[in-house]
Write an enzyme that holds these catalytic residues in place. Structure first.
Site, short mmCIF file in Angstrom:
data_model
loop_
_atom_site.label_atom_id
_atom_site.label_comp_id
_atom_site.label_asym_id
_atom_site.label_seq_id
_atom_site.Cartn_x
_atom_site.Cartn_y
_atom_site.Cartn_z
CG ASN A 161 12.73 -0.16 -0.06
OD1 ASN A 161 11.96 -0.58 -0.93
ND2 ASN A 161 12.75 -0.67 1.17
CD1 TRP A 162 11.63 3.98 -5.14
CD2 TRP A 162 10.65 3.27 -7.03
NE1 TRP A 162 12.23 4.63 -6.20
CE2 TRP A 162 11.65 4.21 -7.37
CE3 TRP A 162 9.91 2.68 -8.05
CZ2 TRP A 162 11.91 4.58 -8.69
CZ3 TRP A 162 10.17 3.04 -9.37
CH2 TRP A 162 11.16 3.98 -9.68
CE LYS A 163 10.34 1.26 3.10
NZ LYS A 163 10.19 1.56 4.53
CG HIS A 182 13.28 -3.70 4.45
ND1 HIS A 182 12.23 -3.38 5.29
CD2 HIS A 182 13.83 -2.52 4.07
CE1 HIS A 182 12.16 -2.05 5.39
NE2 HIS A 182 13.12 -1.52 4.66
CD GLU A 237 8.88 -1.69 5.52
OE1 GLU A 237 8.84 -1.91 4.30
OE2 GLU A 237 9.05 -0.55 6.00
CD GLU A 268 16.58 0.26 5.91
OE1 GLU A 268 16.46 1.31 5.28
OE2 GLU A 268 15.83 -0.73 5.74
N GLY A 311 9.95 5.07 8.40
CA GLY A 311 8.62 5.58 8.10
C GLY A 311 7.97 6.33 9.25
CB SER A 342 12.97 9.15 9.01
OG SER A 342 11.84 8.36 9.34
N GLY A 350 13.53 5.43 1.97
CA GLY A 350 12.18 4.95 1.67
C GLY A 350 11.34 6.08 1.11
N GLY A 351 10.47 6.63 1.93
CA GLY A 351 9.49 7.62 1.49
C GLY A 351 10.07 8.74 0.62
P1 13P Z 1 11.87 5.61 5.27
O1 13P Z 1 12.96 6.41 4.63
O2 13P Z 1 10.51 5.83 4.65
O3 13P Z 1 11.89 5.77 6.76
O4 13P Z 1 12.20 4.06 5.00
C1 13P Z 1 13.46 3.56 5.22
C2 13P Z 1 13.54 2.18 4.69
O5 13P Z 1 12.93 1.26 5.20
C3 13P Z 1 14.36 1.96 3.49
O6 13P Z 1 14.52 0.61 3.24
#
Ligand code: 13P
Length: 250
Positions: free
Chosen positions: A9-11, A95, A97, A166, A172, A211, A232-233
């Site tokens: 997920n590149w956000k 999600h 967020e 999640e 994050g 993470s 994510g990251g």
């Molecule tokens: P991180 O891997 O950056 O913690 O993010 C997880 C995430 O929200 C994937 O959708």
């Protein structure tokens, strides 16, 4: 046997140039058999990613889609029919967020249903906050988030969907749920599905997100009810993402 999935997920990250660089890394990656790989770029870059991954078995998904299937007067939204037309096969739904931005259960249920109607597979994201975990409410919160979709659309809706657990406190933050903490929630999710339909539960792909990195992926993916990860990251770096994919292939 359930297949494993590793999805990035590149956000809200990337520029045309950085996406081109990441695509080059993805194209050069040797992918293990038995692992479904997907990336979720910002919608602006979906066409670039689909073009750049032609011939590579990496699926492209969107991070969000509209509450209705067909195009219409919904300024700023992208319909799942448009995503399907572009070549997207997956979409994240709910999600944390987006829930924080005000997305309600009702909205995400509509998004889930509209996506499926267009042949775009929803990846339903669920998870508790730190306060909820500390109050001992993790299974209640996650159970409610999943339960509201099951109640609205039926458990059979999960024949063609993925679930990502999640924990909000692990996203994050560099804090990862321990493999056992994640496994406990995944087992509860599968049991909740099984209470309605054992076969759906057995075949459901349950991903862990929060993470995940190359250093902790193998241990997490080794748990019996963890079928891969939503990253994510670490998915923004092709080498790191590749190492996580390899961990899922072992
Ligand atoms: P991180 O891997 O950056 O913690 O993010 C997880 C995430 O929200 C994937 O959708």
């Amino acid at each position: 046997m359930r297949r494993t999935m590793v999805a990035g997920n590149w956000k809200m990250h990337g520029t045309r140039a950085s996406v081109a660089e990441l695509l080059q890394g993805l194209r050069n990656m040797a992918l293990p058999g038995g692992v479904d790989v997907a990336v979720f770029p910002p919608s602006l870059f979906i066409n670039q990613v689909i073009d750049g991954l032609q011939g590579k078995s990496i699926a492209t998904g969107a991070q969000n889609s509209a509450v209705q299937a067909e195009q219409g007067a919904l300024t700023g939204e992208v319909s799942p029919a448009q995503l399907a037309d572009a070549g997207c096969s997956l979409v994240l739904v709910g999600h944390s967020e987006r829930r924080l931005m005000g997305e309600t259960d009702e909205m995400l249920i509509s998004k889930f249903k509209a996506a499926q109607a267009c042949g775009v597979k929803p990846v339903l994201c669920i998870g508790e906050t730190l306060a909820e975990r500390e109050a001992g409410k993790t299974l209640e919160v996650v159970g409610h988030q999943l339960g509201s979709v099951i109640e609205a659309l039926g458990v059979e809706a999960f024949v063609n969907a993925v679930i990502a657990y999640e924990p909000v406190w692990a996203i994050g933050t560099g804090l990862t749920a321990t493999p056992q903490q994640a496994q406990d929630v995944h087992a509860a999710i599968r049991a909740q599905l099984a209470a309605k339909n054992a076969e759906v539960a057995l075949n459901a792909q349950l991903l862990y997100g929060g993470s995940v990195k190359a250093a902790n992926a193998a241990e997490l993916f080794g748990m019996p009810d963890i079928d891969g990860g939503l990253i994510g990251g670490a998915s923004l770096n092709a080498d790191e993402f590749g190492a996580i994919i390899r961990a899922a292939g072992n």
